[in-house]
Design an enzyme around this catalytic site. Structure first.
Site, mmCIF file in Angstrom:
data_model
loop_
_atom_site.group_PDB
_atom_site.id
_atom_site.type_symbol
_atom_site.label_atom_id
_atom_site.label_comp_id
_atom_site.label_asym_id
_atom_site.label_seq_id
_atom_site.Cartn_x
_atom_site.Cartn_y
_atom_site.Cartn_z
ATOM 1 N N LYS A 114 -1.188 -1.534 5.363
ATOM 2 C CA LYS A 114 0.028 -1.869 6.107
ATOM 3 C C LYS A 114 0.994 -0.712 5.896
ATOM 4 C CE LYS A 114 3.215 -5.697 6.999
ATOM 5 N NZ LYS A 114 4.453 -4.942 7.058
ATOM 6 N N ASP A 116 4.107 1.628 5.899
ATOM 7 C CA ASP A 116 5.529 1.332 5.812
ATOM 8 C C ASP A 116 6.316 2.349 6.636
ATOM 9 O OD1 ASP A 116 7.678 -0.089 5.076
ATOM 10 O OD2 ASP A 116 7.665 0.485 2.964
ATOM 11 N N TYR A 229 -2.758 1.388 15.503
ATOM 12 C CA TYR A 229 -3.495 0.267 14.928
ATOM 13 C C TYR A 229 -3.761 -0.905 15.861
ATOM 14 C CZ TYR A 229 1.314 -1.228 13.881
ATOM 15 O OH TYR A 229 2.638 -1.536 13.965
ATOM 16 N N LYS A 318 1.038 -8.769 0.927
ATOM 17 C CA LYS A 318 2.128 -7.892 0.479
ATOM 18 C C LYS A 318 1.916 -7.426 -0.952
ATOM 19 C CE LYS A 318 5.933 -7.763 2.533
ATOM 20 N NZ LYS A 318 6.495 -6.667 3.344
ATOM 21 N N CYS A 415 26.478 15.866 -31.199
ATOM 22 C CA CYS A 415 27.030 16.750 -32.230
ATOM 23 C C CYS A 415 28.515 17.031 -32.028
ATOM 24 C CB CYS A 415 26.245 18.050 -32.291
ATOM 25 S SG CYS A 415 26.546 19.144 -30.893
HETATM 26 S S1 IVH Z 1 -0.714 -5.232 13.406
HETATM 27 C C1 IVH Z 1 0.508 -8.839 15.601
HETATM 28 N N1 IVH Z 1 -1.459 -3.423 11.686
HETATM 29 O O1 IVH Z 1 3.759 -4.484 10.155
HETATM 30 C C2 IVH Z 1 0.131 -7.757 14.716
HETATM 31 N N2 IVH Z 1 0.842 -3.954 11.838
HETATM 32 O O2 IVH Z 1 4.959 -7.247 9.936
HETATM 33 C C3 IVH Z 1 1.008 -6.609 14.895
HETATM 34 N N3 IVH Z 1 2.282 -2.637 10.360
HETATM 35 O O3 IVH Z 1 5.631 -4.634 13.081
HETATM 36 C C4 IVH Z 1 0.907 -5.598 13.914
HETATM 37 N N4 IVH Z 1 0.677 -1.427 9.473
HETATM 38 O O4 IVH Z 1 5.229 -2.377 12.039
HETATM 39 C C5 IVH Z 1 -0.434 -4.113 12.197
HETATM 40 N N5 IVH Z 1 -2.251 -1.793 10.234
HETATM 41 C C6 IVH Z 1 -1.231 -2.483 10.746
HETATM 42 C C7 IVH Z 1 0.099 -2.272 10.349
HETATM 43 C C8 IVH Z 1 1.113 -3.044 10.908
HETATM 44 C C9 IVH Z 1 1.981 -1.656 9.508
HETATM 45 C C10 IVH Z 1 3.646 -3.169 10.589
HETATM 46 C C11 IVH Z 1 4.082 -3.173 12.019
HETATM 47 C C12 IVH Z 1 4.482 -4.580 12.340
HETATM 48 C C13 IVH Z 1 4.677 -5.142 10.984
HETATM 49 C C14 IVH Z 1 4.384 -6.613 11.006
#
Ligand code: IVH
Length: 677
Positions: A114, A116, A229, A318, A415
């Protein structure tokens, strides 16, 4: 070749190298070679402006500033993700997915980092990037096309690098995350600090702030990248069946896809991924805040559907936050081994990056000023990986009325000597030396015993503090004179641990030359420099007597470092300390010359005039590797002068004294003979 053909060929070549560099992270040519190609394209386009297209690699440098971003409505809402934080919660999610599908269906997942950063949606029409937009509230975002176009990892034209790639859809929306790589973030902040500007709080804010620039030329200067992604929607005949298939097509079309994405057949495999990704978190080169697990089949995704703006077919696991807010209770000033005074934030304890943090370094008073930090402030604390906790920002909106400014004390807390703040230096220092200032002495001794220095096992900071505070140890050599009686009296020191410590001290006496030089704790001499010095000078006596010039010829050693080394060894106390250590039995093997032999050992050389094949510094370094000393002036003790064109008084003097002179060509022959390149 026609101009059209030449332009097309050059454009293809540049796109190819852009893709290798930004998307595959695997460049084939040096940056300078790329620049040559790029400049050629710029020149060609300047001569034929009518041939420039929006997809040309030259059209990425940013455009005139906008007055505001236009809002854009997403054709398909951009959803957010449900979260979980335990193995059980993840298991529950997998079970929920299974229960909603038919009992005999097989279920496969993709596991991904995920990222950031900032979510964006890119629209491609017949392969050309036509729009980039932020997520906004999920329904409506902002049009950041001009900014997105400046990001090297975002192709302006799909399919330009792979003729065998599947047909590109007429229109489609590609979703992904724009982020700032950690290395770029650090480099950007280093520069900001040097220029006295406010550093970025974290890579995520860095990415968001960069995309929010109305002037895309500013975005172009920020180190940004992107991972794609998911597919938002697609017009055309392509009907992918799995998420993995989507990602494979993306990659073939030149979009950047994260290489850590894998398939998992069941919950156990998902969990293994979640755990192993967390272990690798700090070495990825970009920040992640968790893992995303998605159902791989797009048909199953459709059938699972969404609940209130979150898909049922995906979940975010998370990881612990690497940032948290807390309150600054006070600032303490610590005295380092070289007298540097470091302000340390005393924080209301807070759990961040997996540990409870109650201290964080504030580096120096410039940093305190840049942060604008006051006692009582709410601050953002960051602890990423093993890096020491930092105060990343101050939340000024939460400042209480009675917040107090942070003042540098006038006197050393250890000192009482005056603290001096030299103008062009960021650090303030205790004006006394280690012989007077107990804090410096203590820190110097801790450094001496530390792992990369003398490596005295079991002699940690706390124990060293006791040894110094009880007057048992004042100088490094005292350590080797400690007796068992003196040790067993100390707190938490039994007979066994005293024996162990004495044995460890004995073992540490046999060290290496490089470690010993490092252990001396000279200002500006870190581990690498210490080992370079040990390599350059056959023995310590030679190093102790080396002139400024000769020192400057050692790799990594510039005028300032050389001056510090000279300063250190011109202090009789330091020379005595070295002598004493040798007397108590600290020793090392004289390094065997495994590398280049030193045929010029004992000779003093002088360089004068202009050299053509190399700089004078390079020539110096090479002569030193052959064992010569390189001096700045000619005297009766000079063995050899190398004179290039425009040599002046040094050459005259050499001739007067009858010292042999050679030209650069002869020097090159000599270097080649000894295989120095
Ligand atoms: S999928 C419905 N894949 O996470 C699914 N999101 O909390 C849509 N994000 O707004 C997102 N890495 O900014 C997906 N490999 C990943 C991701 C990802 C980061 C973020 C994205 C999204 C947020 C969701």
């Amino acid at each position: 070749m026609s101009v059209n053909e030449e332009l097309a060929q050059l454009t293809d070549l540049i796109r190819y190298h852009l893709h290798r560099y930004h998307v595959l992270d695997d460049p084939e040519i040096a940056d300078a070679e790329y620049d040559v190609l790029f400049d050629k394209l710029v020149a060609l386009e300047a001569a034929h402006p009518e041939l420039v297209t929006q997809q040309s690699p030259t059209q990425r440098v940013g455009e005139a500033p906008l007055s505001e971003f236009a809002s854009v409505r997403h054709e398909l809402a951009m959803l957010s993700l449900d979260k979980c934080a335990t193995e059980q919660e993840l298991t529950d999610w997998v079970e929920r997915c299974k229960n909603r599908l038919e009992s005999d269906e097989s279920l496969t997942f993709t596991c991904e980092p995920k990222i950031d950063g900032v979510a964006v949606a890119l629209i491609y029409e017949n392969g050309a990037l036509v729009r980039g937009a932020t997520r906004g509230d999920g329904q409506t975002g902002e049009d950041i096309t001009a900014n997105v176009r400046t990001i090297g990892a975002v192709p302006l034209l799909l399919g330009a690098n792979d003729s065998s790639a599947k047909e590109i859809p007429e229109r489609m929306e590609v979703r992904g995350e724009i982020y700032m790589p950690v290395a770029g973030f650090e480099a950007f902040n280093e520069q900001a600090r040097q220029q006295g500007e406010k550093p970025l709080v974290n890579p995520r804010n860095g990415a968001a702030g960069s995309l929010r620039q109305l002037d895309s030329r500013l975005t172009a200067e920020r180190p940004l990248s992107m991972f794609c992604y998911s597919l938002g929607w697609v017009d055309g005949s392509w009907q992918p069946e799995t998420h993995m298939e989507v990602l494979e097509h993306f990659q073939a079309w030149g979009l950047r896809v994260n290489q850590q994405i894998t398939l998992a057949e069941d919950m156990d495999a998902c969990w293994r991924y979640v755990s192993s990704l967390l272990e690798r978190r700090d070495s990825l080169g970009y920040e992640i805040d968790g893992a995303v697990i998605k159902v791989n089949s797009l048909d199953q995704q459709r059938r699972l559907g969404n609940v209130t703006r979150k898909p049922r077919w995906a979940i975010a696991y998370k990881y612990p936050a690497e940032e948290a807010t807390t309150i600054l209770r006070g600032v303490e000033f610590q005295v380092g081994r070289t007298g540097a005074i470091t302000p340390v934030a005393k924080l209301e304890p807070v759990f961040v990056g997996g540990v409870t943090v109650s201290n964080a370094t504030l580096h120096n008073m410039d940093e305190v000023a840049r942060l604008g930090i006051r006692i009582g402030d709410t601050v953002m604390v960051r602890r990423a990986g093993d890096v020491i906790p930092q105060v990343a920002a101050v939340i000024e909106s939460k400042r209480p009325k009675r917040a107090r400014k942070v003042k540098l004390p006038e006197n050393c807390p250890a000192c009482g000597s005056a603290i001096v703040h030299i103008d062009d230096e960021a650090v303030a220092r205790c004006s006394a030396g280690p012989n007077y200032c107990s804090a410096q002495r203590k820190e110097g001794l801790k450094h001496f015993a530390s792992r990369l220095a003398m490596d005295i096992e079991g002699l940690g900071d706390k124990l060293m503090e006791q040894l110094v505070e009880t007057g048992r140890v004042n100088r490094a050599a005292d350590l080797y004179r400690l007796t068992k009686d003196e040790l067993v009296d100390l707190e938490r020191m039994g007979s066994k641990s005293a024996d162990n410590l004495l044995a460890a001290l004995e073992t540490s006496k046999k060290t290496t030359y490089g470690r010993f030089v490092y252990a001396l704790g000279m200002r500006e001499v870190g581990e690498t420099t210490a080992h370079n010095l040990a390599d350059a000078f056959i023995d310590l006596d030679e190093l102790m007597d080396a002139s400024q010039d000769v020192l400057e010829a050692v790799p990594d050693v510039g005028p300032v470092v050389a001056a510090r080394i000279r300063e250190f060894f011109s202090d009789p106390d330091n020379r005595n300390a070295v002598m004493e250590l040798r007397e108590v039995g600290v020793k090392w093997d004289t390094p065997v010359q495994t590398g280049v032999p030193k045929p010029l050992r004992g000779q003093t050389w002088v360089l004068t005039g202009k050299l053509e094949a190399m700089s004078r510094d390079e020539a110096k370094a090479k002569l030193i590797t052959l064992g010569a000393k390189v001096a700045g002036s000619v005297s009766a003790k000079t063995h050899q002068v190398v004179a290039g064109p425009a040599a002046g008084s040094k050459l005259t003097k050499a001739e007067e004294l009858g010292i042999p002179v050679m030209d650069e060509a002869a020097l090159l022959v000599l270097l080649a003979e000894h295989e120095v390149d």
